[in-house]
Write a protein that holds these residues in place. Sequence first.
Motif, mmCIF file in Angstrom:
data_model
loop_
_atom_site.group_PDB
_atom_site.id
_atom_site.type_symbol
_atom_site.label_atom_id
_atom_site.label_comp_id
_atom_site.label_asym_id
_atom_site.label_seq_id
_atom_site.Cartn_x
_atom_site.Cartn_y
_atom_site.Cartn_z
ATOM 1 N N ASP A 13 -13.778 -101.476 66.439
ATOM 2 C CA ASP A 13 -14.308 -102.772 66.000
ATOM 3 C C ASP A 13 -13.404 -103.868 66.558
ATOM 4 O O ASP A 13 -12.617 -104.497 65.844
ATOM 5 C CB ASP A 13 -14.356 -102.804 64.467
ATOM 6 C CG ASP A 13 -15.154 -103.989 63.934
ATOM 7 O OD1 ASP A 13 -15.538 -104.859 64.736
ATOM 8 O OD2 ASP A 13 -15.372 -104.038 62.709
ATOM 9 N N THR A 14 -13.506 -104.080 67.861
ATOM 10 C CA THR A 14 -12.561 -104.933 68.579
ATOM 11 C C THR A 14 -12.534 -106.359 68.059
ATOM 12 O O THR A 14 -11.454 -106.927 67.824
ATOM 13 C CB THR A 14 -12.895 -104.940 70.079
ATOM 14 O OG1 THR A 14 -12.886 -103.593 70.561
ATOM 15 C CG2 THR A 14 -11.879 -105.761 70.854
ATOM 16 N N ALA A 15 -13.671 -106.971 67.862
ATOM 17 C CA ALA A 15 -13.713 -108.366 67.418
ATOM 18 C C ALA A 15 -13.045 -108.535 66.066
ATOM 19 O O ALA A 15 -12.289 -109.481 65.849
ATOM 20 C CB ALA A 15 -15.159 -108.850 67.364
ATOM 21 N N CYS A 16 -13.313 -107.616 65.150
ATOM 22 C CA CYS A 16 -12.714 -107.687 63.822
ATOM 23 C C CYS A 16 -11.201 -107.513 63.895
ATOM 24 O O CYS A 16 -10.446 -108.259 63.266
ATOM 25 C CB CYS A 16 -13.341 -106.624 62.920
ATOM 26 S SG CYS A 16 -12.684 -106.628 61.231
ATOM 27 N N ASN A 17 -10.754 -106.540 64.659
ATOM 28 C CA ASN A 17 -9.318 -106.285 64.757
ATOM 29 C C ASN A 17 -8.583 -107.440 65.415
ATOM 30 O O ASN A 17 -7.457 -107.770 65.022
ATOM 31 C CB ASN A 17 -9.069 -104.981 65.527
ATOM 32 C CG ASN A 17 -9.321 -103.756 64.667
ATOM 33 O OD1 ASN A 17 -8.693 -103.572 63.636
ATOM 34 N ND2 ASN A 17 -10.260 -102.909 65.085
ATOM 35 N N ARG A 18 -9.194 -108.065 66.397
ATOM 36 C CA ARG A 18 -8.568 -109.216 67.038
ATOM 37 C C ARG A 18 -8.468 -110.383 66.063
ATOM 38 O O ARG A 18 -7.497 -111.139 66.086
ATOM 39 C CB ARG A 18 -9.358 -109.631 68.269
ATOM 40 C CG ARG A 18 -9.214 -108.671 69.437
ATOM 41 C CD ARG A 18 -10.238 -108.931 70.509
ATOM 42 N NE ARG A 18 -10.026 -110.210 71.150
ATOM 43 C CZ ARG A 18 -10.865 -110.707 72.066
ATOM 44 N NH1 ARG A 18 -11.945 -110.048 72.401
ATOM 45 N NH2 ARG A 18 -10.613 -111.871 72.630
ATOM 46 N N TYR A 64 -8.362 -110.232 62.616
ATOM 47 C CA TYR A 64 -7.596 -109.999 61.397
ATOM 48 C C TYR A 64 -6.304 -109.210 61.587
ATOM 49 O O TYR A 64 -5.419 -109.255 60.737
ATOM 50 C CB TYR A 64 -8.460 -109.259 60.371
ATOM 51 C CG TYR A 64 -9.634 -110.063 59.888
ATOM 52 C CD1 TYR A 64 -9.446 -111.202 59.108
ATOM 53 C CD2 TYR A 64 -10.934 -109.701 60.214
ATOM 54 C CE1 TYR A 64 -10.515 -111.951 58.657
ATOM 55 C CE2 TYR A 64 -12.028 -110.437 59.765
ATOM 56 C CZ TYR A 64 -11.805 -111.566 58.985
ATOM 57 O OH TYR A 64 -12.881 -112.307 58.550
ATOM 58 N N PHE A 65 -6.186 -108.483 62.690
ATOM 59 C CA PHE A 65 -5.030 -107.602 62.853
ATOM 60 C C PHE A 65 -4.391 -107.738 64.228
ATOM 61 O O PHE A 65 -4.100 -106.750 64.895
ATOM 62 C CB PHE A 65 -5.446 -106.145 62.581
ATOM 63 C CG PHE A 65 -6.015 -105.966 61.212
ATOM 64 C CD1 PHE A 65 -5.204 -106.087 60.088
ATOM 65 C CD2 PHE A 65 -7.355 -105.716 61.024
ATOM 66 C CE1 PHE A 65 -5.727 -105.960 58.815
ATOM 67 C CE2 PHE A 65 -7.896 -105.585 59.752
ATOM 68 C CZ PHE A 65 -7.074 -105.714 58.643
ATOM 69 N N SER A 66 -4.177 -108.974 64.650
ATOM 70 C CA SER A 66 -3.485 -109.237 65.902
ATOM 71 C C SER A 66 -2.879 -110.628 65.851
ATOM 72 O O SER A 66 -3.182 -111.424 64.956
ATOM 73 C CB SER A 66 -4.460 -109.139 67.090
ATOM 74 O OG SER A 66 -5.199 -110.332 67.241
ATOM 75 N N ARG A 67 -2.073 -110.921 66.819
ATOM 76 C CA ARG A 67 -1.463 -112.255 66.944
ATOM 77 C C ARG A 67 -2.439 -113.278 67.497
ATOM 78 O O ARG A 67 -2.167 -114.483 67.483
ATOM 79 C CB ARG A 67 -0.255 -112.177 67.874
ATOM 80 C CG ARG A 67 -0.655 -111.972 69.346
ATOM 81 C CD ARG A 67 0.532 -111.827 70.272
ATOM 82 N NE ARG A 67 0.076 -111.607 71.648
ATOM 83 C CZ ARG A 67 0.084 -112.539 72.615
ATOM 84 N NH1 ARG A 67 0.536 -113.761 72.369
ATOM 85 N NH2 ARG A 67 -0.352 -112.261 73.826
ATOM 86 N N ASN A 94 1.068 -105.953 62.611
ATOM 87 C CA ASN A 94 -0.031 -106.647 63.294
ATOM 88 C C ASN A 94 -1.017 -107.257 62.306
ATOM 89 O O ASN A 94 -2.230 -107.109 62.434
ATOM 90 C CB ASN A 94 -0.752 -105.688 64.242
ATOM 91 C CG ASN A 94 -1.384 -104.504 63.518
ATOM 92 O OD1 ASN A 94 -1.028 -104.208 62.388
ATOM 93 N ND2 ASN A 94 -2.320 -103.846 64.162
ATOM 94 N N GLU A 95 -0.488 -108.001 61.328
ATOM 95 C CA GLU A 95 -1.306 -108.686 60.321
ATOM 96 C C GLU A 95 -1.418 -110.162 60.677
ATOM 97 O O GLU A 95 -0.428 -110.891 60.622
ATOM 98 C CB GLU A 95 -0.662 -108.555 58.943
ATOM 99 C CG GLU A 95 -0.972 -107.264 58.231
ATOM 100 C CD GLU A 95 -2.279 -107.358 57.454
ATOM 101 O OE1 GLU A 95 -2.836 -108.465 57.370
ATOM 102 O OE2 GLU A 95 -2.715 -106.323 56.939
ATOM 103 N N THR A 96 -2.614 -110.605 61.024
ATOM 104 C CA THR A 96 -2.802 -112.007 61.392
ATOM 105 C C THR A 96 -2.351 -112.942 60.275
ATOM 106 O O THR A 96 -1.695 -113.965 60.519
ATOM 107 C CB THR A 96 -4.280 -112.275 61.734
ATOM 108 O OG1 THR A 96 -4.676 -111.387 62.771
ATOM 109 C CG2 THR A 96 -4.497 -113.705 62.175
ATOM 110 N N THR A 97 -2.695 -112.596 59.039
ATOM 111 C CA THR A 97 -2.271 -113.407 57.890
ATOM 112 C C THR A 97 -0.768 -113.567 57.858
ATOM 113 O O THR A 97 -0.243 -114.669 57.678
ATOM 114 C CB THR A 97 -2.745 -112.751 56.579
ATOM 115 O OG1 THR A 97 -4.163 -112.746 56.552
ATOM 116 C CG2 THR A 97 -2.227 -113.510 55.375
ATOM 117 N N GLY A 98 -0.058 -112.447 58.022
ATOM 118 C CA GLY A 98 1.396 -112.494 57.961
ATOM 119 C C GLY A 98 2.009 -113.263 59.102
ATOM 120 O O GLY A 98 2.964 -114.025 58.914
#
Length: 573
Positions: free
Chosen positions: A119-124, A126-129, A167-171
């Motif tokens: 799920d590339t779009a979601c991971n980019r 929410y879970f990437s810089r 790799n937490e975008t929030t963090g």
Amino acid sequence: MAVMHRRAVRLAASLVTLAVLSACGGGGSSSGSGGGLVSVTPAPTPTTSTPTPTPVSAQDAVRLARQATFGPTTDVVNRIVALGINGWIDEQFAASGSKYDDIASTTAVVQNFCTGSTDTACNRKYFSREPVAMRFYADAMVAPDQLRQRVAFALSQIMVASEAEVNETTGIAAYQQILLGGAFGNYRDLLMNVTMSSFMGDYLDMADSNRTAPSENYAREMLQLFSMGPDQLYMDGTRKLDATGAAIPTYGTDDIKGVAKALTGWTYPRLNGGAVTDSNVRDYSKPMIEISARYDTTAKTFLGTSVPAGASQSDSVKAAVDAAFNNASTAPFVSKALIQQLVTSNPSPAYVGRVAAIFADNGAGVRGDMKAVVRAILTDGEARGAPRTGASDGKVKEPVLLMTALMRATGMTTDGYAFVTQDAGLAQPVFRSPSVFNFYPPDYPLPGNTSLKSGPSKLMTTSNITRFHNFVYNWTVTGDQARSEFTTNPGIPGWVGSKTEWGAWEAMGADTDAMITRIDLLMMANTMTDAQKTALRAAAAAITNADAALQARRRAQMLLYIVGTSPLFLVER
């Protein structure tokens, strides 16, 4: 290894005259990180800073813009000249515009929210810089609070927490907001907020550190990298030596163990009141919370500080942070690190001493006043005036600053996505340092020199220089709007693409000298020689087109490429 465009190679070869641009010697005289005064000899007393020149010259304004923004623009240079150095700094202290807190507050999601690794779009999202890095570049290009951003970027390379481990975008967003918010605050408050950050807690293992087995990771790096450094320092940044000539450590194993005990008993807040045992609902947007059962309640000693048995968790953390912040070596260690990020790789001991004195006392009895420290760095006599030409003056631009400075001089608006597609290939993916020691150590030796330091030179490998030349060529000579990284929607909220403002260059028409004048100011601080200008005129004259606007654009693009890959642009003096 990337291969430079053949056309670019031929052009560079035909314009070899420009190669007479002087290369970097590394930055002000060495502060002696490999040596220093013996411990029985008092350190030199910091001297008074050289007054800021008045009125401000265009050269000095460009030099300040290099140090305090993500690249000079005509508007910034004119503003500095109009307000003066201190007036512009005052205006920047009051400016706003950049932020990450909205990303932190809107991307707090359950960790298994995405449907899987495919799920590339979601991971980019929410879970990437990526969303945070895009905001970084977008703000670096046009947001008005350039100095705040530049100081925060410097801090991000001193107090490192990286997507490489978490790799937490929030963090990532929440942590960068801490640095942005603390850039003009007090360093003690900044150190406390970094210590309590959930993102940092994950990155350096303070989160879930238990009294039964305290993690020493954050305790060690807080002392070694974020505050006092490993060796005792005089106020001028030179090391204190014992009778044998060895450096005297600022802390020992027992100090690390004591601080580690003081930092036990903290964990991540959980989303929607989730259980503290549920690792899938960690909320990285907020500071860590207490778990008293995991806290070491015994007496603790470290760095000359004693914490009595039964002291609260908060009091133990405060004691650890205060001990680090108030250590005698913290003022010179942090001051030198900031000078190296903003002005020069090798500040003189006197320069470090003057700034460290302001860190220790801003003149009103306040220690750690970041506004006072930043002002002291930027108004010091070694930072001001025309570009310095000594063999040890200046610093190599790191890839992030090369990209932003080039495109701010060229003229670009962007959502940042185009830059995110490039920075990893240039060995500096912003917010993704390979370790807590940053992309490069500040004491990395200048190649070919036995005494000077040049941290960013670690990234300037042969292959990386080739990649950078390709980058400059692609975004100038072939930098029209059709480039895929400018126009491809990455599926990230807020995407608007990138646009280079070639209209201003086209308006110059056949006036090549006007183009050269603008490039000379913004990219070379008016240091271009007559021979270099002649070479640029010849390069421009070789480009002809029946469409006058297109001819002007193509000429400007070629001139920007040539100067953008020259030593006087790659090195900040």
